[in-house]
Each structure stands twice: as C-alpha cells, then as structure tokens.
Design an enzyme around this catalytic site. Sequence first.
Site, PDB file in Angstrom:
ATOM      1  CG  ASP A 212      -1.011 -33.512 -40.009  1.00  0.00           C
ATOM      2  OD1 ASP A 212      -0.094 -32.682 -40.057  1.00  0.00           O
ATOM      3  OD2 ASP A 212      -1.278 -34.171 -38.977  1.00  0.00           O
ATOM      4  CG  ASP A 214       3.646 -29.571 -38.958  1.00  0.00           C
ATOM      5  OD1 ASP A 214       2.853 -29.792 -38.031  1.00  0.00           O
ATOM      6  OD2 ASP A 214       4.618 -28.822 -38.847  1.00  0.00           O
TER       7      ASP A 214
END
Length: 288
Positions: A212, A214
């Site tokens: 991802d 973050d």
Amino acid sequence: MDDRNTPSLGVIGGSGLYDFAELTEVERKRVETPFGDPSDEIVVGTLSGRRVAFLPRHGRGHRILPGELDFRANVHALKQLGVVQLVSIGAVGSLREEIAPGHLVVPDQFFDRSFNRVSTFFGDGVVAHVQFGEPTCAGLAAAVAAAAETTGAPVHRGGTYVCMQGPHFSTRAESNFYRSIGGSVIGMTALQEAKLAREAEMCFASLALSTDYDCWHESEAEVDAAAILRVLHENADRARATVAAVAASLPGGDCACRHALEGAIVTDRATIPEATRRRLSLVAGKYL
Ligand SMILES: [Zn+2]
C-alpha cells in the site's frame, strides 16, 4: 548433519507468508535457544536442490506482534541449524510514488523508529560494536534482487527501510516525515533481524513487499488492514517464487559478513562471566 543436509539458507517470512508448500523432504524442528524460543517450529525442506530453513516470523496463525517478537531467539535458532545466509521477507508500506503496491524492494539501508526491542546478543558482561554502515550483504542482496526480477513484478534495488514500532500504522504527519528524510518503505521488523544477523556473522538481505502507499498518498484510501491483507496474499506468491529462484543462484564462497565480529568485542576476556560465555558460545565463542 552433513553439509548437504545443512540448511545454509534461512528465510523468515512475514505477514501473509506463514508456510512454504514448495518445500519437499520437510522436517519440522522445534529449536530451543539460550535466548528463548523462536516464533514457531522451523520448517527445513528442499527447494531448488538446496536445504532451506523457513520460520514464520509471527508464528502460524499470526499470533505475535512486531513489538513482542523474540528476534534473538529467531536468528539464533536459524544459526543453530546451520544458516549462514538469511533472507528476511516482510510486508511494507510505500513512501514513494514509484513503489506501487505489488512492487518488490530490496532495501540497502535502514532507519530505526522502533523502541524497547532487544536487538543484540551481547550484554551481561560482554560489549561488542559491529560495523553497520552497510547493513545488508551486497552479494546476497544482488542475488535476491535478481531472483525477484524473475517473478515479473517490478523490483527496486536499494532504498531505505524505515522500521517503526507498530502495531499501529503511521499517522499522516509521521508518514510525511519519513518521506522527508528519504525513506523508501516502512515496515515493523527487518531492522532487528539485520542487526542480529550481522552479530551472528550471517549474510543478510531483506525482501520488502509493497502492499500500500501508507497514509501520505492523498489520492489513496487510508491504509486499512483488510486491503493490505488482499495484496499480501498476492505478494506471498511472488515471495515464494523469489526464494525458489534465489535458492538456485546463491553466491558461494566467503564474505565479509562471516567475519563481522573480528575486532568488535572490546571487553577484557578475563572479566567475562562464565554464564555469558556459555550463552554466547555459538555466536561468538571463537572470539572469547
Ligand atoms: Zn555477506
């Protein structure tokens, strides 16, 4: 145990990577160490013609928080089995636009944002200071990166892994700060393993799997554990394929990592307590 049966390659698997079905001739080993028990049984099996020791970092069933891990027991247990090259696999958040979810990163630097973690075998009467300017093994890292490229996923060679305490993910302010200091990815575990592998005179490389962006990435939905778990499972297949390829192409011969403690122990040998000497016998016995 003859050389052919010794698992010289060790793998610590992180979130999403709890087992290794590709291993054959499997033995499950419950290993006790002078530093406590590792996270789980260690699975020793054959992969690409080589014996490999695999340990799920958080235990099967994902039972152990990053801050609760006994990193010393994990690394020591692998050393007891004969591991000299250690690959640490873990899920990370990306701090860079160009490191998209599903990309693989082989970091060459770390930045410590963890705390209260025991990350040395020394103490109790013995002081050692190992070099850590280059915290990963260049030869092993290059082999891991080349192996990762065989999966077809984009691979980033080098980069800074910010090791945070967790278990919570970052605040946006923290995430932006880590970007500002040049962080590439953020995870919760690899740094302690790198430190202990260096003290244990193992070659060490990290394979970081981006799940991802973050929380700094304004256009992305905020990081949530369910979304991360979906990417984790896809990344686990890439991680296993990478390990199979690296097992087939490990660099041989000697390496500076195998001599990391030479000149590092500063304590007067005459003052070392007998119990400490015994506890350090595998890691540092030849220097004491
Ligand atoms: Zn090395």
